[in-house]
Design a protein around this motif. Structure first.
Motif, PDB file in Angstrom:
ATOM      1  N   TRP A 126       0.865  -1.182   0.000  1.00 40.07           N
ATOM      2  CA  TRP A 126       0.000   0.000   0.000  1.00 40.07           C
ATOM      3  C   TRP A 126       0.898   1.228   0.000  1.00 40.07           C
ATOM      4  O   TRP A 126       1.693   1.421   0.918  1.00 40.07           O
ATOM      5  CB  TRP A 126      -0.891   0.009   1.236  1.00 40.07           C
ATOM      6  CG  TRP A 126      -1.868  -1.114   1.312  1.00 40.07           C
ATOM      7  CD1 TRP A 126      -1.777  -2.214   2.101  1.00 40.07           C
ATOM      8  CD2 TRP A 126      -3.101  -1.232   0.586  1.00 40.07           C
ATOM      9  NE1 TRP A 126      -2.889  -3.023   1.900  1.00 40.07           N
ATOM     10  CE2 TRP A 126      -3.713  -2.445   0.981  1.00 40.07           C
ATOM     11  CE3 TRP A 126      -3.750  -0.433  -0.371  1.00 40.07           C
ATOM     12  CZ2 TRP A 126      -4.936  -2.873   0.468  1.00 40.07           C
ATOM     13  CZ3 TRP A 126      -4.966  -0.873  -0.874  1.00 40.07           C
ATOM     14  CH2 TRP A 126      -5.556  -2.069  -0.466  1.00 40.07           C
ATOM     15  N   ILE A 127       0.752   2.038  -1.007  1.00 41.71           N
ATOM     16  CA  ILE A 127       1.631   3.197  -1.156  1.00 41.71           C
ATOM     17  C   ILE A 127       1.208   4.300  -0.196  1.00 41.71           C
ATOM     18  O   ILE A 127       0.028   4.631  -0.121  1.00 41.71           O
ATOM     19  CB  ILE A 127       1.578   3.701  -2.620  1.00 41.71           C
ATOM     20  CG1 ILE A 127       2.181   2.638  -3.547  1.00 41.71           C
ATOM     21  CG2 ILE A 127       2.269   5.046  -2.772  1.00 41.71           C
ATOM     22  CD1 ILE A 127       1.998   2.925  -5.018  1.00 41.71           C
ATOM     23  N   ASP A 128       2.187   4.838   0.575  1.00 37.34           N
ATOM     24  CA  ASP A 128       1.819   5.978   1.420  1.00 37.34           C
ATOM     25  C   ASP A 128       2.432   7.294   0.945  1.00 37.34           C
ATOM     26  O   ASP A 128       1.984   8.360   1.348  1.00 37.34           O
ATOM     27  CB  ASP A 128       2.084   5.707   2.909  1.00 37.34           C
ATOM     28  CG  ASP A 128       3.475   5.168   3.194  1.00 37.34           C
ATOM     29  OD1 ASP A 128       4.424   5.602   2.528  1.00 37.34           O
ATOM     30  OD2 ASP A 128       3.592   4.311   4.100  1.00 37.34           O
ATOM     31  N   ASP A 141      -2.960   3.645  -3.473  1.00 37.59           N
ATOM     32  CA  ASP A 141      -2.726   2.680  -4.557  1.00 37.59           C
ATOM     33  C   ASP A 141      -1.919   1.514  -4.002  1.00 37.59           C
ATOM     34  O   ASP A 141      -1.191   1.675  -3.016  1.00 37.59           O
ATOM     35  CB  ASP A 141      -1.927   3.321  -5.701  1.00 37.59           C
ATOM     36  CG  ASP A 141      -2.745   4.355  -6.466  1.00 37.59           C
ATOM     37  OD1 ASP A 141      -3.992   4.311  -6.350  1.00 37.59           O
ATOM     38  OD2 ASP A 141      -2.140   5.190  -7.161  1.00 37.59           O
ATOM     39  N   ALA A 142      -2.041   0.372  -4.649  1.00 36.96           N
ATOM     40  CA  ALA A 142      -1.286  -0.787  -4.169  1.00 36.96           C
ATOM     41  C   ALA A 142      -0.473  -1.376  -5.307  1.00 36.96           C
ATOM     42  O   ALA A 142      -0.941  -1.460  -6.440  1.00 36.96           O
ATOM     43  CB  ALA A 142      -2.229  -1.839  -3.598  1.00 36.96           C
ATOM     44  N   SER A 199      -3.229   1.707   3.122  1.00 38.02           N
ATOM     45  CA  SER A 199      -3.174   3.164   3.126  1.00 38.02           C
ATOM     46  C   SER A 199      -4.330   3.757   2.324  1.00 38.02           C
ATOM     47  O   SER A 199      -4.347   4.948   2.043  1.00 38.02           O
ATOM     48  CB  SER A 199      -1.832   3.618   2.533  1.00 38.02           C
ATOM     49  OG  SER A 199      -1.716   3.164   1.200  1.00 38.02           O
ATOM     50  N   ALA A 200      -5.290   2.909   1.927  1.00 40.84           N
ATOM     51  CA  ALA A 200      -6.378   3.363   1.056  1.00 40.84           C
ATOM     52  C   ALA A 200      -7.559   3.886   1.853  1.00 40.84           C
ATOM     53  O   ALA A 200      -7.852   3.419   2.948  1.00 40.84           O
ATOM     54  CB  ALA A 200      -6.832   2.224   0.157  1.00 40.84           C
ATOM     55  N   LEU A 238     -10.913  -2.110  -4.909  1.00 44.11           N
ATOM     56  CA  LEU A 238      -9.654  -2.294  -4.182  1.00 44.11           C
ATOM     57  C   LEU A 238      -9.216  -3.759  -4.289  1.00 44.11           C
ATOM     58  O   LEU A 238     -10.054  -4.651  -4.442  1.00 44.11           O
ATOM     59  CB  LEU A 238      -9.831  -1.960  -2.704  1.00 44.11           C
ATOM     60  CG  LEU A 238     -10.042  -0.495  -2.314  1.00 44.11           C
ATOM     61  CD1 LEU A 238     -10.305  -0.401  -0.823  1.00 44.11           C
ATOM     62  CD2 LEU A 238      -8.831   0.344  -2.710  1.00 44.11           C
ATOM     63  N   PRO A 239      -7.897  -4.003  -4.163  1.00 46.20           N
ATOM     64  CA  PRO A 239      -7.421  -5.394  -4.176  1.00 46.20           C
ATOM     65  C   PRO A 239      -7.597  -6.029  -2.798  1.00 46.20           C
ATOM     66  O   PRO A 239      -6.701  -5.986  -1.977  1.00 46.20           O
ATOM     67  CB  PRO A 239      -5.939  -5.255  -4.551  1.00 46.20           C
ATOM     68  CG  PRO A 239      -5.554  -3.904  -4.030  1.00 46.20           C
ATOM     69  CD  PRO A 239      -6.793  -3.048  -4.111  1.00 46.20           C
TER      70      PRO A 239
END
Ligand SMILES: Nc1nc2c(ncn2[C@@H]2O[C@H](COP(=O)(O)OP(=O)(O)O)[C@@H](O)[C@H]2O)c(=O)[nH]1
Ligand SMILES: [Mg+2]
Length: 581
Positions: free
Chosen positions: A178-180, A251-252, A287-288, A310-311
């Motif tokens: 999870w992108i932060d 985003d992941a 982080s979504a 979402l995944p």
């Protein structure tokens, strides 16, 4: 490496404690430093006396930035909860603790800061008592003072003990990072950061980002380049294949094929709601942050429709926030591909089904039994293990016992088809696929059992195979019968073609010839054509009229009429004339 996150009210000393622990400045922005206020996530790290590396995600405590706080704690398994001795438990402490509880965080250390300003003991006791009924349970508490450094060795020791008790992540698990943060570095290009909770990332890896593929050009962890980072870790990835404008927090990055995205899930609340559920919630995972509509099914089971897919996987813990009253709820994903609920009572039935479904491999067996046949990769990407007893057929997973059940139905399909189309050796595979409602024609192979075989795209009786020379002779006979259906070959012609009594019997068994009488062989299905021609005669008709209608000899016509009598096509009258039945 371990990763923990801070939690607690604004101004209670989280960032100061992180600074004291690591010697690093977690407030990254000039505005944050100027205002002395953490707005976004900060990152710092250090080595503990045991040699253990620890990264700390420092979160903002202000209620306005709770979304940022959630993005920081979402993928992190442990917390450092900060409460100031001179202020004690506050509304914001309560909200952060509710978040950690809803996320199911089980590991925490309590630091009561500003011990130089007030007696920390009452706050320590009060907060520990409040934490006891949460997911964190009995939490070790330490009094500290950032300016004097008092209590710092004790905080460090408490952290060491907590980290030693964390469950080890699976380094072989697929990656869902999870992108932060996403930014560009001059000369390197796009960089993203995140907390790697499971799996490993190496330079050169290809990862999915939405519907595109990106390549990892470089990996950094705690400010140093590494070839490979293994969970748990803070990672910074230099990416090829995505511009920074195309990336954002939430985003992941995914191991290709290992996750499926979904915008509807069934989930169970971790606690039965005390009040009516809101119709709309803000959903946090990793982080979504996405909006979602809530449909209560029954009891604690709900269906969520996400505004953005979402995944997600079965077993994921979601955090649902009611923006109206700042209430938070935890929910565990039960299904990422749930069936539509159309009928009356379907919601209740669905909830009961989910509530009764066991977990682990038993749950997987139950789920596969419901779905019957699925693509293996899809099933695994939902978060299920491959259940024991399931059959793997190419890319497909067939529920235990189902292949046998379907195989038992194939002979019936073949017989029905051959009755309608006796001139064909057997049904095309597509016909069998449709009859059994299989999702793909390649699965027909999995349900065809001896003596049936799949040959040249048809399901045929393999036991009735003829030697090539005999088959050739039978094909010739059938070719002539196709042109003239009632011209049964003469016995000497059959013998000359190599078709003796044994060969003819085999051809009959394989369904390629019909034995009308001794020495009289016609094509299967001849009764249909015989009836069609007789239908043009006036009833009753004589043997001679039938013979002429068929354009054949008495040698064939007499036994064929008797055979048709026996088949129930014709009826013989006392004067030896006949009529159609
Ligand atoms: N006297 C005293 N002041 C502290 C202590 N810890 C933090 N502070 C001060 O409290 C204020 C808020 O600290 P900060 O770490 O930014 O709080 P945060 O919002 O929780 O991150 C700052 O002015 C700090 O210098 C402490 O242990 N003792
Ligand atoms: Mg701060």
């Amino acid at each position: 490496m371990d990763v923990i996150a801070t939690a607690g009210h604004v101004d209670h000393g989280k960032s100061a404690l992180v600074r004291a622990l690591t010697g690093m400045e977690p407030d990254r922005w000039a505005e944050e430093r100027r205002r002395g206020l953490t707005i976004d996530l900060g990152f710092a790290w250090t080595s503990l006396p045991s040699g253990r590396r620890i990264a700390i995600v420092d979160v903002p405590g202000h209620e306005r930035f709770v979304g940022n706080m959630l993005a920081g704690v979402g993928p992190v398994p442990a917390a450092l909860l900060v409460v100031a001795a001179d202020d004690g438990w506050s509304a914001q402490t309560a909200e952060h603790v509710a978040v950690l509880d809803a996320l199911g965080v089980r590991h925490a250390v309590l630091a009561v800061t500003k011990a130089d300003l007030a007696d920390p003991q009452p706050v320590l006791a009060d907060v520990r008592e409040r934490l006891a009924p949460t997911s964190m349970g009995s939490v070790p508490g330490v009094a500290v003072s950032a300016p004097s450094g008092r209590g710092m060795p004790e905080v460090t020791a408490a952290l060491e003990t907590m980290l030693a008790g964390l469950p080890a992540p699976d380094p072989a698990a697929p990656v869902r990072l999870w992108i932060d943060r996403a930014f560009t570095i001059r000369g390197a290009g796009t960089v993203v950061t995140g907390t790697l909770a499971a799996g490993a990332v190496s330079t050169g890896d290809r990862l999915r980002l939405g519907d595109r593929e990106v390549v990892v050009r470089g990996v950094q962890s705690l400010g140093e380049p590494v070839e490979r980072a293994t969970a748990t870790a803070r990672v910074a990835l230099n990416l090829r294949g995505a511009a920074v404008e195309e990336l954002s927090r939430g985003d992941a990055l995914l191991t290709p094929g290992a996750f499926r995205t979904t915008d509807v899930v069934d989930a169970t609340l971790t606690a039965e709601p005390e009040e009516r559920l809101p119709a709309e919630v803000v959903l946090h995972v990793g982080s979504a942050t996405v909006g979602a509509r809530v449909r209560p099914l029954e009891g604690a089971v709900i269906r969520l429709r996400l505004n953005t897919p979402l995944p997600l996987r079965i077993g994921d813990r979601l955090l649902l926030r009611d923006p109206g009253n700042r209430r938070v709820l935890g929910a565990d994903v039960l299904d990422v591909d749930p069936p539509e609920l159309r009928r009356r009572g379907a919601a209740r039935q669905r909830a009961a089904e989910l509530a009764a479904r066991p977990s682990g491999t038993d749950g997987a067996s139950a789920e596969l039994a419901r779905r019957r046949i699925v693509r293996s990769d899809d099933f695994v990407a939902m978060g299920w293990p491959v259940p024991p007893g399931a059959t793997v057929h190419g890319p497909w997973l067939v529920a235990a016992g189902l292949a046998d059940e379907l195989a038992a139905r194939v002979p019936g399909v073949v017989v029905r088809y051959r009755t309608l189309r006796p001139l064909e050796p057997g049904p095309p595979a597509e016909v069998v696929r449709r009859a059994l409602e299989l999702p793909a024609v390649e699965l027909v192979d999995a349900v065809v059992r001896s003596p049936l075989v799949l040959r040249e795209g048809r399901v045929v009786d393999g036991s009735a195979d003829l030697p090539p020379a005999v088959q050739q002779a039978v094909d010739d006979v059938r070719g002539r019968l196709a042109a003239d259906p009632f011209a049964a070959p003469e016995a000497p012609d059959l013998t000359a073609a190599g078709l003796g009594p044994r060969e003819l019997a085999a051809a009959v068994r394989s369904g390629q010839l019909e034995r009308i009488a001794d020495g009289i062989y016609l094509a299967p299905g001849v009764e249909v054509q015989a009836r069609a021609r007789l239908a043009g005669l006036s009833m009753p008709f004589t043997v001679s009229a039938a013979r002429q209608a068929w354009g054949t000899s008495r040698r064939v016509a007499v036994p064929l009429l008797e055979w048709l009598d026996a088949q129930g096509v014709t009826a013989r009258l006392p004067d030896n004339t006949r009529r159609l039945r």
